[in-house]
Design a protein around this motif. Structure first.
Motif, mmCIF file in Angstrom:
data_model
loop_
_atom_site.group_PDB
_atom_site.id
_atom_site.type_symbol
_atom_site.label_atom_id
_atom_site.label_comp_id
_atom_site.label_asym_id
_atom_site.label_seq_id
_atom_site.Cartn_x
_atom_site.Cartn_y
_atom_site.Cartn_z
ATOM 1 N N THR A 1 -1.925 -2.487 -0.698
ATOM 2 C CA THR A 1 -1.398 -3.215 -1.719
ATOM 3 C C THR A 1 -0.034 -3.874 -1.532
ATOM 4 N N ASN B 1 -7.140 4.488 -0.084
ATOM 5 C CA ASN B 1 -7.964 3.614 0.206
ATOM 6 C C ASN B 1 -8.043 3.848 1.867
ATOM 7 N N ALA C 1 -6.183 -3.704 -6.619
ATOM 8 C CA ALA C 1 -6.806 -3.973 -7.925
ATOM 9 C C ALA C 1 -5.637 -3.530 -9.092
ATOM 10 N N ILE C 2 -5.235 -2.139 -8.844
ATOM 11 C CA ILE C 2 -4.176 -1.744 -10.025
ATOM 12 C C ILE C 2 -2.922 -2.689 -10.026
ATOM 13 N N ALA C 3 -2.360 -2.913 -8.735
ATOM 14 C CA ALA C 3 -1.106 -3.616 -8.890
ATOM 15 C C ALA C 3 -1.453 -5.036 -9.454
HETATM 16 N N1 GLU Z 1 -7.917 1.530 -5.187
HETATM 17 C C1 GLU Z 1 -6.684 1.209 -5.437
HETATM 18 C C2 GLU Z 1 -6.578 -0.316 -5.965
HETATM 19 O O1 GLU Z 1 -7.059 -1.186 -5.538
HETATM 20 C C3 GLU Z 1 -5.802 1.446 -4.235
HETATM 21 C C4 GLU Z 1 -5.461 2.665 -3.546
HETATM 22 C C5 GLU Z 1 -4.724 2.729 -2.467
HETATM 23 O O2 GLU Z 1 -3.745 2.125 -2.533
HETATM 24 O O3 GLU Z 1 -4.981 3.486 -1.417
HETATM 25 O O4 GLU Z 1 -5.416 -0.635 -6.588
#
Ligand code: GLU
Length: 256
Positions: free
Chosen positions: A9, A145, A48-50
């Motif tokens: 991210t 991730n 995705a979350i950000a």
């Molecule tokens: N799967 C989460 C996302 O897309 C991130 C997990 C990670 O940063 O390791 O926001």
């Protein structure tokens, strides 16, 4: 070669929780070019979350599960929209694969995942993988991730996993407080001494840190997959890696 690239991210987004288009465009261009050279490419993308937090105008990255999952639902769309748009400009096709822990822990489901991935590679698609953050619960989460990238790279038999991060690689001391800390160019195995170097640093945007990267390295070394941590601020680093130049920290047996 079959190459997995994981991008975190902090490489994909600004502190404003909006997408860093310049960076993402550079990354997609280099990955397209690597694919044009004849390699197979799989991208494991966080963000995705950000991205969802930015789009929903949340003040900070959410901490409660429903808001995180809602932000992921929104952000994953934006991520894939941008990837599809940029890769299409270079005449490449992407496919979204969202995974939970149970998709790879159960033999039958893991086989289906691998079959689908192989078919995507045969069809010339660049699979883009993320954890299925919108539906995962604590029990079935990969959690980060880096681990997800190692699980993907080892299951689909990649030759190389490159983890693009906001740091150049593993140092012999924390470079944020030790100015003459040295970058380790090669780590053959993850010993307790190496694990002690991980420190506690976590970025504010993503969830991983050096600890999760070393866990990923352990999985890769055990499966004979070369893993490299490199700085994602310049995606052209990937060219140097493929040309066998010394970039970042290489884990396990050097193959390039
Ligand atoms: N799967 C989460 C996302 O897309 C991130 C997990 C990670 O940063 O390791 O926001």
């Amino acid at each position: 070669m079959r190459i997995a690239v994981k991008v975190g991210t902090s490489t994909l987004a600004y502190d404003t929780y909006r997408i860093n288009l310049r960076r993402v465009e550079a990354l997609c261009r280099v990955l397209s070019d690597i694919k044009n050279r004849g390699h197979e490419v799989v991208l494991i993308s966080s963000g995705a979350i950000a991205m969802g937090s930015g789009k929903l105008h949340l003040a900070a990255r959410p901490t409660d599960m429903p808001t995180k999952q809602a932000a992921a639902a929104v952000g994953q769309c934006e991520l894939m929209y941008v990837y599809d748009d940029i890769f299409s400009r270079y005449n490449h096709t992407v496919g979204q694969v969202l995974l939970t822990g149970s998709d790879v822990n159960v033999d039958d489901r893991r086989r289906h995942f691998c079959d689908t991935m192989n078919r995507l590679f045969e069809l010339g698609v660049i699979p883009i993988i993320n954890e299925n953050d919108t539906i995962t619960t604590e029990e079935i989460r990969f959690g980060d991730n880096d681990t997800l990238a190692a699980i993907v790279a080892t299951n689909v038999h990649c030759d190389l996993l490159v983890i693009l991060s906001d740091i150049d690689g593993l140092y012999d001391a924390d470079p944020r407080c030790t100015p003459n800390a040295k970058l380790l160019s090669h780590v053959a195995e993850i010993t307790p001494e190496i694990e002690a170097l991980a420190g506690q640093h976590h970025s504010t945007l993503g969830t991983g840190g050096m600890e999760t990267k070393l866990k990923a390295a352990k999985l890769c070394i055990a499966a004979g997959v070369e893993m490299i941590i490199a700085n994602g601020s310049d995606p052209e680093n990937l060219y140097d890696i493929l040309d066998g130049k010394a970039v970042g920290t290489v884990f396990g047996e050097k193959k390039l």
